[in-house]
Each structure stands twice: as C-alpha cells, then as structure tokens.
Design a protein around this motif. Sequence first.
Motif, PDB file in Angstrom:
ATOM      1  N   LEU A   1       0.850  -1.209   0.000  1.00 38.86           N
ATOM      2  CA  LEU A   1       0.000   0.000   0.000  1.00 38.86           C
ATOM      3  C   LEU A   1       0.875   1.245   0.000  1.00 38.86           C
ATOM      4  N   TYR A   2       1.949   1.179   0.769  1.00 37.37           N
ATOM      5  CA  TYR A   2       2.870   2.323   0.841  1.00 37.37           C
ATOM      6  C   TYR A   2       3.563   2.535  -0.511  1.00 37.37           C
ATOM      7  N   LYS A   3       4.059   1.429  -1.087  1.00 35.93           N
ATOM      8  CA  LYS A   3       4.769   1.565  -2.375  1.00 35.93           C
ATOM      9  C   LYS A   3       3.826   2.061  -3.474  1.00 35.93           C
ATOM     10  N   ALA A   4       2.543   1.722  -3.349  1.00 32.87           N
ATOM     11  CA  ALA A   4       1.566   2.173  -4.348  1.00 32.87           C
ATOM     12  C   ALA A   4       1.152   3.628  -4.110  1.00 32.87           C
ATOM     13  N   GLY A   5       1.687   4.231  -3.073  1.00 29.52           N
ATOM     14  CA  GLY A   5       1.410   5.648  -2.803  1.00 29.52           C
ATOM     15  C   GLY A   5       0.052   5.898  -2.160  1.00 29.52           C
ATOM     16  N   LYS A   6      -0.534   4.831  -1.588  1.00 28.46           N
ATOM     17  CA  LYS A   6      -1.879   5.026  -1.008  1.00 28.46           C
ATOM     18  C   LYS A   6      -1.855   5.573   0.414  1.00 28.46           C
ATOM     19  N   VAL A   7      -0.694   5.527   1.044  1.00 32.77           N
ATOM     20  CA  VAL A   7      -0.584   5.986   2.428  1.00 32.77           C
ATOM     21  C   VAL A   7       0.792   6.641   2.611  1.00 32.77           C
ATOM     22  N   GLY A   8       0.820   7.686   3.459  1.00 29.85           N
ATOM     23  CA  GLY A   8       2.065   8.445   3.610  1.00 29.85           C
ATOM     24  C   GLY A   8       3.154   7.721   4.379  1.00 29.85           C
ATOM     25  N   ALA A   9       2.742   6.941   5.373  1.00 30.41           N
ATOM     26  CA  ALA A   9       3.722   6.231   6.203  1.00 30.41           C
ATOM     27  C   ALA A   9       3.032   5.029   6.859  1.00 30.41           C
ATOM     28  N   ILE A  10       3.842   4.030   7.229  1.00 30.45           N
ATOM     29  CA  ILE A  10       3.281   2.809   7.833  1.00 30.45           C
ATOM     30  C   ILE A  10       4.056   2.466   9.107  1.00 30.45           C
ATOM     31  N   GLY A  11       3.350   1.837  10.018  1.00 30.58           N
ATOM     32  CA  GLY A  11       4.005   1.480  11.270  1.00 30.58           C
ATOM     33  C   GLY A  11       3.200   0.478  12.064  1.00 30.58           C
ATOM     34  N   VAL A  12       3.570   0.380  13.330  1.00 32.04           N
ATOM     35  CA  VAL A  12       2.959  -0.618  14.207  1.00 32.04           C
ATOM     36  C   VAL A  12       2.551   0.062  15.521  1.00 32.04           C
ATOM     37  N   SER A  13       1.880  -0.700  16.346  1.00 32.62           N
ATOM     38  CA  SER A  13       1.535  -0.215  17.674  1.00 32.62           C
ATOM     39  C   SER A  13       1.630  -1.393  18.636  1.00 32.62           C
ATOM     40  N   ASN A  14       2.162  -1.132  19.794  1.00 32.65           N
ATOM     41  CA  ASN A  14       2.284  -2.169  20.839  1.00 32.65           C
ATOM     42  C   ASN A  14       3.243  -3.291  20.457  1.00 32.65           C
ATOM     43  N   PHE A  15       4.174  -3.025  19.556  1.00 31.17           N
ATOM     44  CA  PHE A  15       5.141  -4.051  19.155  1.00 31.17           C
ATOM     45  C   PHE A  15       6.407  -3.950  20.011  1.00 31.17           C
ATOM     46  N   HIS A  16       6.990  -5.114  20.267  1.00 31.80           N
ATOM     47  CA  HIS A  16       8.272  -5.195  20.973  1.00 31.80           C
ATOM     48  C   HIS A  16       9.408  -5.331  19.954  1.00 31.80           C
ATOM     49  N   PRO A  17      10.669  -5.130  20.394  1.00 31.65           N
ATOM     50  CA  PRO A  17      11.790  -5.168  19.451  1.00 31.65           C
ATOM     51  C   PRO A  17      11.867  -6.444  18.612  1.00 31.65           C
ATOM     52  N   ASP A  18      11.708  -7.607  19.224  1.00 28.47           N
ATOM     53  CA  ASP A  18      11.838  -8.845  18.441  1.00 28.47           C
ATOM     54  C   ASP A  18      10.779  -8.913  17.343  1.00 28.47           C
ATOM     55  N   GLU A  19       9.608  -8.360  17.611  1.00 29.84           N
ATOM     56  CA  GLU A  19       8.533  -8.397  16.608  1.00 29.84           C
ATOM     57  C   GLU A  19       8.825  -7.427  15.459  1.00 29.84           C
ATOM     58  N   MET A  20       9.385  -6.275  15.791  1.00 32.84           N
ATOM     59  CA  MET A  20       9.758  -5.334  14.710  1.00 32.84           C
ATOM     60  C   MET A  20      10.905  -5.920  13.881  1.00 32.84           C
ATOM     61  N   ASP A  21      11.827  -6.584  14.570  1.00 37.12           N
ATOM     62  CA  ASP A  21      12.929  -7.268  13.871  1.00 37.12           C
ATOM     63  C   ASP A  21      12.407  -8.255  12.841  1.00 37.12           C
ATOM     64  N   MET A  22      11.414  -9.022  13.247  1.00 36.36           N
ATOM     65  CA  MET A  22      10.876 -10.058  12.342  1.00 36.36           C
ATOM     66  C   MET A  22      10.237  -9.432  11.109  1.00 36.36           C
ATOM     67  N   LEU A  23       9.550  -8.302  11.295  1.00 36.06           N
ATOM     68  CA  LEU A  23       8.946  -7.625  10.135  1.00 36.06           C
ATOM     69  C   LEU A  23      10.043  -7.163   9.188  1.00 36.06           C
ATOM     70  N   TYR A  24      11.107  -6.623   9.778  1.00 34.93           N
ATOM     71  CA  TYR A  24      12.200  -6.099   8.964  1.00 34.93           C
ATOM     72  C   TYR A  24      12.886  -7.234   8.195  1.00 34.93           C
ATOM     73  N   LYS A  25      13.158  -8.328   8.898  1.00 37.06           N
ATOM     74  CA  LYS A  25      13.853  -9.448   8.243  1.00 37.06           C
ATOM     75  C   LYS A  25      13.026 -10.014   7.093  1.00 37.06           C
ATOM     76  N   ALA A  26      11.709 -10.009   7.246  1.00 37.98           N
ATOM     77  CA  ALA A  26      10.841 -10.606   6.213  1.00 37.98           C
ATOM     78  C   ALA A  26      10.656  -9.705   5.002  1.00 37.98           C
ATOM     79  N   THR A  27      10.808  -8.381   5.184  1.00 38.80           N
ATOM     80  CA  THR A  27      10.454  -7.466   4.089  1.00 38.80           C
ATOM     81  C   THR A  27      11.541  -6.452   3.735  1.00 38.80           C
ATOM     82  N   GLY A  28      12.506  -6.288   4.622  1.00 41.02           N
ATOM     83  CA  GLY A  28      13.512  -5.233   4.408  1.00 41.02           C
ATOM     84  C   GLY A  28      12.967  -3.856   4.731  1.00 41.02           C
ATOM     85  N   VAL A  29      11.765  -3.790   5.268  1.00 42.40           N
ATOM     86  CA  VAL A  29      11.166  -2.491   5.608  1.00 42.40           C
ATOM     87  C   VAL A  29      10.887  -2.439   7.114  1.00 42.40           C
TER      88      VAL A  29
END
Length: 264
Positions: free
Chosen positions: A122-150
């Motif tokens: 959705l972000y790459k298609a320009g439909k939203v200005g920015a993307i993120g998470v809520s209530n995530f811990h470091p290991d969970e953000m790490d996993m998102l990054y490892k899976a997508t590079g984002v």
Amino acid sequence: MKLMNGVEMPNIGFGTWQIEPKDAKASCMMAVKHGYKMIDTAESYGNEEECVSGIDTKDVFIVTKLPAQYKTYDEAVIHFNESLKKLGRIDLYLIHAPWPWNEQGKDCMEGNIMVWKAFCDLYKAGKVGAIGVSNFHPDEMDMLYKATGVMPMVNQIRYFIGNRQIDTYNYCIKNNIAIMAYSPLATSELLESEEVKKMAVKYNKTPAQICIRYCIDTNTIPVVKSTKEERIKANLDVDFKLDDEDIKYLNSLKPQASTRPYRS
Ligand SMILES: NC(=O)c1ccc[n+]([C@@H]2O[C@H](COP(=O)([O-])OP(=O)(O)OC[C@H]3O[C@@H](n4cnc5c(N)ncnc54)[C@H](OP(=O)(O)O)[C@@H]3O)[C@@H](O)[C@H]2O)c1
C-alpha cells in the motif's frame, strides 16, 4: 518530527479512543480549532468517519489502525480501503497490536508478516504516507524487517512517566523509528501522582501539561485525549521545557499508575 521516509509529522496528536461516535465530530472540531494538527483514530474505535466529518483535513495528519484481529494480507487491504473511504486520506497506518486484544501474547507473527507485506505494498503504491505498528516489541519489529527489508516508521506504544518501556524505546531510537506515546496521562491516572503534582507546582503548569511535556522532552509524540474544550486547549499549551535534572528524576520514577492489561 521527521519520519525515516522524510514525511513530517506533528509533535503532538489528538486521541479519540473512547470518544463515542456521536461526540467525535465536536471533539475533533474543537481540537483542530485550538491548533491540533494530528488526529489519532482506529477502525476499532468506531468513530473514523465522525472524526473527520467536521474538519478540513487538508492540514491535519490522519492516523488510523488496522484492527488487531486481522492477520492476513487480504484483510489488511480490505480494511485499509474501508478506512480510507471513511477518512478520505490516511497519513499513517498502523497495525493496532501484534495479537488480537482477547488473545494477548499469542504468537501471530506469521500473520503480522503477511499484514506488513500488505502495508508495504500500500505504501509503495502511494496510497498511504507512512506505515508502522503499535504495541510491538523489538523482536517483533525485527521479524517484520527481516521478512520485508522495511522497518516500521512509527511504533505507537503506551508511554508515560513511570512507564517508559525502555527496551522498546531504545530499539526505536536506535532504528530511527518515531515513537508515539499513547495514554500520556495514563488515561488520567497519572494526574493524581504526588511527584507529578509537585513538578506542576514548580513549573506553574498543570499535571497534564507536565505529563505531555515529558513525552515531548523524551523524544516521543504524545497522543492525548479529552472531550472538554478547556482541557483540549490546555493540553496543547505546552510551550515550555523540563530541565534535564527533572527529566532524569521523572525517568527514575517507578510505575505509579494502572496495571491494566495493555502491553507496558
Ligand atoms: N495504540 C493503542 O493501542 C492505543 C491504546 C490506548 C490509547 N491510544 C491512543 O492514545 C490516546 C490517548 O490515550 P488515552 O485516551 O488512554 O488517555 P490519556 O490521553 O492519557 O488521558 C485521557 C483521559 O484524561 C482526561 N484528561 C485529559 N486531559 C485532561 C486534563 N487536562 N486534566 C484532567 N483530565 C484530563 C480525559 O478525560 P476527558 O475526556 O473527560 O477530559 C480522559 O479521561 C487515545 O485516545 C488513542 O488515540 C492508543
């Protein structure tokens, strides 16, 4: 506050959790009238449409969230589009929580990764200005990054004096993830703290203003809610700075409020 993708975000937001749809229009109109430049809503608050119905959103940063129970790619896209229809524009879209609220602690990372892939598209298609998470811990953000590079650009966490979530806080600062501090008043419980009250006397401010300023002075973006005009106005009147010594002291305080079952 400049996000890692260069998007500029206001340094204080107006929260709308627990504002009934029938009151959301008036509250958001008051907030914008008094100078708030960001509204934080969520599909699960049931008030998205009402939050924007009375305001010109051109100069307002709109934040909303994918309900925590949806953990597939398709659900993420469908619900994003539904929110977009109601809001007209979405500046920041967040995964509301890493698990459904009634199953806290459940491992939903496979689902979170699918959802994050949808957010990236959705972000790459320009439909939203920015993307993120809520209530995530470091290991969970790490996993998102490892899976997508984002990396998430923002993490909205429960953050207030005595509840700093220091591991998550440090991870976000290190990785240039903007921290939105939700419940900066601990949903009002912190206003009874003797330490906060004393600090308010010292600065000739209200306890709420001390709590809000604390978030700003520790490099987070407070999201504060009220339905009362005087409070809405006063909560934005925080053009002062806490001394480093006082920040150090407030940082040292133990949790004084709420043992509610949110992630802390
Ligand atoms: N991502 C998440 O999972 C998540 C979770 C919780 C919250 N949030 C977001 O963060 C926002 C703020 O959090 P929150 O609603 O928990 O609580 P908060 O902003 O910490 O506190 C709001 C409470 O304090 C009262 N209040 C506000 N200003 C006041 C003042 N100046 N003096 C005295 N009382 C005052 C409000 O009552 P009145 O309305 O009667 O003034 C309300 O009861 C939410 O609205 C939502 O947008 C996100």
